[in-house]
Enzyme design. Structure first.
Site, PDB file in Angstrom:
ATOM      1  N   CYS A   1      -2.040  -2.456   7.484  1.00 29.83           N
ATOM      2  CA  CYS A   1      -2.199  -3.401   6.608  1.00 29.83           C
ATOM      3  C   CYS A   1      -0.821  -4.227   6.540  1.00 29.83           C
ATOM      4  O   CYS A   1      -0.976  -5.460   6.207  1.00 29.83           O
ATOM      5  CB  CYS A   1      -2.289  -2.566   5.380  1.00 29.83           C
ATOM      6  SG  CYS A   1      -4.105  -2.034   5.191  1.00 29.83           S
TER       7      CYS A   1
ATOM      8  N   LYS B   1      -6.656  -4.773  -3.437  1.00 31.76           N
ATOM      9  CA  LYS B   1      -7.065  -5.510  -2.301  1.00 31.76           C
ATOM     10  C   LYS B   1      -8.057  -4.451  -1.294  1.00 31.76           C
ATOM     11  O   LYS B   1      -7.844  -3.419  -1.021  1.00 31.76           O
ATOM     12  CB  LYS B   1      -6.015  -5.883  -0.985  1.00 31.76           C
ATOM     13  CG  LYS B   1      -5.091  -4.710  -0.567  1.00 31.76           C
ATOM     14  CD  LYS B   1      -4.052  -4.833   0.244  1.00 31.76           C
ATOM     15  CE  LYS B   1      -3.617  -4.859   1.605  1.00 31.76           C
ATOM     16  NZ  LYS B   1      -4.168  -3.540   2.155  1.00 31.76           N
TER      17      LYS B   1
ATOM     18  N   ASP C   1       0.843  -1.272   0.037  1.00 29.96           N
ATOM     19  CA  ASP C   1      -0.081   0.026   0.020  1.00 29.96           C
ATOM     20  C   ASP C   1       0.842   1.496   0.138  1.00 29.96           C
ATOM     21  O   ASP C   1       0.402   2.249   0.698  1.00 29.96           O
ATOM     22  CB  ASP C   1      -0.972  -0.017   1.268  1.00 29.96           C
ATOM     23  CG  ASP C   1      -2.033  -1.250   1.220  1.00 29.96           C
ATOM     24  OD1 ASP C   1      -1.872  -2.091   0.147  1.00 29.96           O
ATOM     25  OD2 ASP C   1      -2.789  -1.420   1.978  1.00 29.96           O
TER      26      ASP C   1
HETATM   27  N1  TIU Z   1      -2.401   0.397   4.349  1.00 32.81           N
HETATM   28  C1  TIU Z   1      -3.063   0.647   5.623  1.00 32.81           C
HETATM   29  O1  TIU Z   1      -2.150   0.216   6.474  1.00 32.81           O
HETATM   30  N2  TIU Z   1      -4.233   1.020   5.701  1.00 32.81           N
HETATM   31  C2  TIU Z   1      -4.643   1.758   6.658  1.00 32.81           C
HETATM   32  O2  TIU Z   1      -5.732   2.151   6.700  1.00 32.81           O
HETATM   33  N3  TIU Z   1      -3.688   2.213   7.593  1.00 32.81           N
HETATM   34  C3  TIU Z   1      -3.909   3.035   8.751  1.00 32.81           C
HETATM   35  O3  TIU Z   1      -3.116   3.143   9.326  1.00 32.81           O
HETATM   36  N4  TIU Z   1      -4.840   3.823   8.502  1.00 32.81           N
END
Ligand code: TIU
Length: 223
Positions: free
Chosen positions: A161, A128, A23
């Protein structure tokens, strides 16, 4: 061959591990995205960008498999549960229009992986809808097809994530290592706690090591 890691050496298999980059999209890393809308200081995530770039260059040179993920929902939000969309005290929610387009929606400018870590043609870019990269995606089939047994994790955010995906992978039998400086959180104390809980109890979830040690181990094994 191995990587010097916590809590003990991470043995490398004959076939190289896959580099998993979680991400690294504008939504989390740049102002005006979802991370910003949640009230976070997104500048904190910049530190891992050059580290992941180095790992990416090493992985490409050594011919390692790579998986780039993006957290994203369909434009009609049919894969975004209301419980997720309505969570938090946000100025903008998932699907709302922000300065980089609709937050966390596939295909919007803000959903793209940042330029410095953009996937090259032919590399797997996995969309995802959840925090974990195995949920509602073909990741398990992709890794089985690649014949991968070991995964090296990087990306953001460490305790959300990245950790969720690493735990999913651990339960599926993969040997998992989290690159300590190749991941960041909006909350430094949560990052440290994640590294500690992964390696506690003799590596209950997996291993951790710094990029330097990871690259040295990969070069020795596959260079
Ligand atoms: N990619 C991921 O970690 N999504 C989140 O929403 N992370 C947060 O820390 N909010």
């Amino acid at each position: 061959m191995h990587i010097d890691a916590r809590p003990y050496a991470y043995a490398l298999p004959e076939r190289p591990p896959a580099l998993v980059i979680i991400d690294m999209q504008r939504d989390f890393v740049e102002p005006g995205g979802f991370g910003d809308a949640l009230g976070n200081d997104v500048g904190r995530l910049q530190a891992c960008v050059p580290v992941i770039a180095r790992l990416l260059a090493t992985a490409r040179r050594l011919g390692m498999p790579m998986i780039h993920t993006r957290e994203a929902h369909r434009p009609d939000l049919s894969d975004c549960p209301p419980s997720k969309r309505l969570r938090g005290d946000c100025r903008l929610r998932i699907g709302d229009a922000g300065p980089m387009g609709r937050l966390l929606v596939d295909g919007e400018p803000g959903n793209a992986i940042i330029e410095a870590l953009a996937p090259a043609p032919g590399e797997v870019e996995l969309v995802k809808p959840g925090k974990g990269a195995f949920y509602a995606t073909p990741l398990q089939e992709i890794l089985q097809q690649l014949g991968v047994s070991h995964l090296l994790f990087t990306g953001v955010t460490t305790e959300v994530c990245v950790q969720t995906t690493m735990r999913e992978a651990n339960d599926r039998g993969y040997s998992c290592l989290l690159v300590e400086d190749g991941t960041e959180s909006y909350f430094p104390e949560f990052k440290q706690a994640t590294l500690d809980m992964i390696t506690a109890q003799g590596g209950i979830v997996g291993w951790t090591a710094a990029c330097e040690a990871v690259c040295a181990g990969l070069e020795r094994a596959y260079g």
